[in-house]
Design an enzyme around this catalytic site. Structure first.
Site, PDB file in Angstrom:
ATOM      1  N   GLU A 114       0.863  -1.188   0.000  1.00 38.06           N
ATOM      2  CA  GLU A 114       0.000   0.000   0.000  1.00 38.06           C
ATOM      3  C   GLU A 114       0.892   1.228   0.000  1.00 38.06           C
ATOM      4  OE1 GLU A 114      -3.197  -0.158   2.853  1.00 38.06           O
ATOM      5  OE2 GLU A 114      -3.875  -2.093   2.105  1.00 38.06           O
ATOM      6  N   HIS A 142      -9.252   9.782   2.741  1.00 39.88           N
ATOM      7  CA  HIS A 142      -8.759   8.727   1.855  1.00 39.88           C
ATOM      8  C   HIS A 142      -8.856   9.244   0.427  1.00 39.88           C
ATOM      9  CE1 HIS A 142      -8.207   4.889  -0.096  1.00 39.88           C
ATOM     10  NE2 HIS A 142      -7.951   4.321   1.082  1.00 39.88           N
ATOM     11  N   ARG A 159      -0.739   9.269   1.723  1.00 37.95           N
ATOM     12  CA  ARG A 159      -2.171   9.455   1.484  1.00 37.95           C
ATOM     13  C   ARG A 159      -2.588  10.921   1.429  1.00 37.95           C
ATOM     14  NH1 ARG A 159      -5.768   5.486   5.137  1.00 37.95           N
ATOM     15  NH2 ARG A 159      -5.075   3.910   3.688  1.00 37.95           N
ATOM     16  N   HIS A 206     -11.880   9.685   6.282  1.00 37.50           N
ATOM     17  CA  HIS A 206     -11.624   8.259   6.478  1.00 37.50           C
ATOM     18  C   HIS A 206     -11.214   7.911   7.893  1.00 37.50           C
ATOM     19  CE1 HIS A 206     -10.698   4.231   5.168  1.00 37.50           C
ATOM     20  NE2 HIS A 206      -9.438   4.335   5.538  1.00 37.50           N
ATOM     21  N   ARG A 245      -1.871   9.144   8.887  1.00 39.38           N
ATOM     22  CA  ARG A 245      -1.665   7.727   9.210  1.00 39.38           C
ATOM     23  C   ARG A 245      -1.179   6.948   7.991  1.00 39.38           C
ATOM     24  NH1 ARG A 245      -4.867   3.448   8.520  1.00 39.38           N
ATOM     25  NH2 ARG A 245      -6.779   4.632   8.145  1.00 39.38           N
TER      26      ARG A 245
HETATM   27  C1  SIN Z   1      -7.639   0.969   2.359  1.00 43.71           C
HETATM   28  O1  SIN Z   1      -7.902  -0.202   2.184  1.00 43.71           O
HETATM   29  O2  SIN Z   1      -7.268   1.735   1.478  1.00 43.71           O
HETATM   30  C2  SIN Z   1      -7.779   1.528   3.731  1.00 43.71           C
HETATM   31  C3  SIN Z   1      -6.666   1.093   4.557  1.00 43.71           C
HETATM   32  C4  SIN Z   1      -6.484   2.047   5.706  1.00 43.71           C
HETATM   33  O3  SIN Z   1      -7.266   2.949   5.912  1.00 43.71           O
HETATM   34  O4  SIN Z   1      -5.475   1.909   6.387  1.00 43.71           O
END
Ligand code: SIN
Length: 415
Positions: A117, A236, A282, A341, A376
């Site tokens: 990620e 998000h 993010r 988010h 985060r």
């Molecule tokens: C996501 O799946 O993009 C969310 C993961 C997160 O908020 O840490």
């Protein structure tokens, strides 16, 4: 005992998401009562998590590398000692979750499969069936908690206020949701743990359940608890722009898998802002999309080349959202927009999960431990929830038991 006073044995846990249930399981066999505002598992934000749990369990990965990524993402405001202490416990908590029945994805040799990620330097996110981690982990914990004799779960019970006597939290005033006009009942306990989630429902566009509106944070603040960094709200980048409330999420794991962010001219515009493009932290990606929207453009998440029809089996939750919105992700890119988010701010929480109020602990999104700083790192939220839930249980189990119940001089609850 008067009708409006209930005394529960042991610990009162307010909230039945991941943090609440994990605390309850770790407290066992010490008795506890978990309050859930709905039937357990139907409304907690944890169950909506798609990506999974970040933990340094892969070959060559280390807690130090995970902590460094956490610090780098956090916009200069992560507590580096907290980050290292949390990432160092990641592997043990993943093994706990496996023992409780979490069906994490494994390869044919039984090794955990880990996704990438944004802003992680390696594949580090333990997942379930692609994008179904939250639901599957919660189902496993609910099953295990229901089979654990020391855990009592009270469903459809909401808390209005914490009960404070002589400077110490001694329980909470609660009501059954079937009887909203009834007088609140005081539930007294030796310890109280808040695991009530974040603030998403206060925002016009959120990926969180609408019911979650900072209730736990508010009641602790009214009782005098210290709240920190309440302005630190995470958006998000890839909420789906499909005019639905709450906003469906297109997990960051899609970008980790190679999906791109394009505009209406097929331009990968995030590279104009950051050399890591779609995999930048993010906050940076969310701002780039917001700027695109403000300039009259539209951002799209393009999964066509990297996944094609595999999106249906590799990311079934996102594929289902597409179907419901009449989007064919095999042919068309998915329109996206930033959506509230996660709340990084919250109740000031020490390394044992204690708040500033005697008798009150907290875990999960309602807490502010210093792990996340102002931004985060993806999939660190479920990790923080289980690490602090475990620490809270250890702290509570290690405390001397009160020799007698203190007398109560309680103010009337607010309505
Ligand atoms: C996501 O799946 O993009 C969310 C993961 C997160 O908020 O840490």
């Amino acid at each position: 005992m008067p009708d409006n006073l209930h005394h529960v044995a042991g610990t009162l846990i307010i909230g039945a998401g991941l943090a609440g249930l994990f605390t309850a399981l770790k407290l066992a066999p010490r008795p506890c009562t978990v309050l859930s505002p709905e039937v357990v598992g139907t409304g907690a934000s944890s169950a909506w998590a798609q990506g999974g749990i970040a933990a340094a369990v892969g070959l060559g990965d280390t807690a130090e590398a995970h902590a460094a990524d956490t610090v780098a993402a956090g916009a200069g405001l992560v507590d580096a000692d907290v980050a290292l202490s949390v990432t160092a416990e990641g592997a043990d908590r993943i093994f706990d979750l496996l023992a409780y029945g979490a069906p994490f994805d494994k390869d044919s040799e039984g090794t955990l499969i880990q996704s990438k990620e944004a802003a992680h330097s390696t594949n580090r996110v333990v997942r379930v069936s692609g994008d179904q981690a939250g639901r599957a982990i919660m189902d496993a914990l609910i099953r295990t908690a229901r089979d654990t004799p020391s855990i009592t779960i009270l469903e459809r019970v909401v808390v209005d206020e914490l009960a404070v006597a002589e400077g110490r939290v001694v329980g909470a005033f609660a009501r059954h949701t079937d009887d909203p006009m009834a007088d609140p009942v005081l539930i007294r306990a030796d310890e109280t743990v808040l695991a009530t989630g974040g603030v998403g429902g206060l925002f016009a566009v959120t990926t969180n359940p609408a019911r979650v509106r900072g209730q736990g944070l508010g009641m602790a603040a009214r009782a005098g608890a210290v709240v920190v960094d309440s302005e630190f709200v995470q958006f998000h980048p890839t909420g789906m722009a499909v005019d639905r409330d709450p906003c469906p999420l297109a997990t960051e794991a899609l970008r980790g898998h190679g999906a791109t962010l394009i505009d209406e001219n097929n331009h990968r515009f995030v590279f104009d802002t950051h050399p890591d493009g779609e995999l930048a932290p993010r906050d940076i990606v969310a701002r780039a999309i917001h700027a695109k929207n403000l300039s009259g453009g539209q951002a799209y998440l393009d999964t066509r080349t990297v996944l094609g029809a595999h999106i249906y089996d590799e990311f079934p939750t996102v594929a289902q959202y597409c179907t419901e919105a009449n989007i064919d992700p095999v042919k068309d890119p998915i329109p996206v927009r930033p959506a509230q988010h996660y709340h990084m701010g919250g109740l000031q929480t020490d390394e044992r999960g204690r708040t500033s109020l005697e008798g009150l602990w907290c875990a999960g999104e309602v807490s502010s431990t210093g792990l996340h700083g102002a931004n985060r790192l993806a999939s660190n939220s479920l990790l923080e929830a289980v690490v602090y839930a475990n620490r809270i249980a250890q702290d509570i189990v290690g405390r001397p038991r009160p020799s007698k119940v203190a007398p109560l001089h309680l103010p009337a609850p607010l309505h």
